[in-house]
Design a protein around this motif. Sequence first.
Motif, short mmCIF file in Angstrom:
data_model
loop_
_atom_site.label_atom_id
_atom_site.label_comp_id
_atom_site.label_asym_id
_atom_site.label_seq_id
_atom_site.Cartn_x
_atom_site.Cartn_y
_atom_site.Cartn_z
N PHE A 1 0.44 -1.14 -0.08
CA PHE A 1 -0.26 0.35 0.06
C PHE A 1 0.92 1.09 -0.32
O PHE A 1 0.53 2.52 -1.13
CB PHE A 1 -0.94 -0.31 1.45
N ILE A 2 1.75 0.93 1.40
CA ILE A 2 2.74 2.61 0.97
C ILE A 2 3.50 2.47 -0.51
O ILE A 2 3.00 3.75 -0.98
CB ILE A 2 3.91 2.19 2.21
N ALA B 1 0.98 4.58 -2.77
CA ALA B 1 0.64 5.47 -2.64
C ALA B 1 1.82 6.49 -3.18
O ALA B 1 1.78 8.00 -3.63
CB ALA B 1 0.15 6.01 -1.17
N LEU C 1 1.77 6.84 -6.81
CA LEU C 1 0.89 7.35 -7.49
C LEU C 1 0.70 9.56 -6.75
O LEU C 1 1.17 9.66 -7.72
CB LEU C 1 -0.66 7.47 -5.97
N ALA C 2 1.79 9.57 -6.23
CA ALA C 2 1.54 10.61 -5.56
C ALA C 2 2.98 11.54 -6.67
O ALA C 2 3.35 12.19 -6.99
CB ALA C 2 2.70 10.65 -3.78
#
Length: 170
Positions: A148-149, A152, A155-156
Amino acid sequence: MTWGKCTREAEVKSLLDRGHWPQACGPDLRAHVEDCRACSDVVLLTQAFRTKRANASIAARLEPSGVLWWRAQLRRRNAAIERIGKPLLGAQIFAVTVSLLAASLFLIAQARRDTGWLSWFQQLPRSLHLEVLLPDTLQKSQGQIWLFISLAGLLALTSGVIMWFASEKR
């Protein structure tokens, strides 16, 4: 009242040119200017032009030519740096993208081979004792939090690159 060319017009012009109007003239000349249309027009126009010239000379403060030359050189230099910087920045973004893609492909290939490093990656939070920072439900998730990290973070990063390309000033 006189029409056309007045005989005293030269005298009025002389006083105006020297800046002596109306202080240095007699009352008879002032009375003549009030009655003579040609002389009163000369006085009116001369005073109007002098006022405009004085206002224009106060308003137009030109900077020294050295300052103008320096600013022009600075603008030219900045434009050249900007022209050179755009392709370099594009090349850097391309290099980072290719490097991230190569690293991702390498990690995927290593994960498919199952060489054991993926299990080490799942145990990384426990070896660094980061589990104390996570809630109990996430401590038992066996590495799903790291997936998940990383998603994320990706995505950032993608959002930042898209916003950079969408901005007008690059």
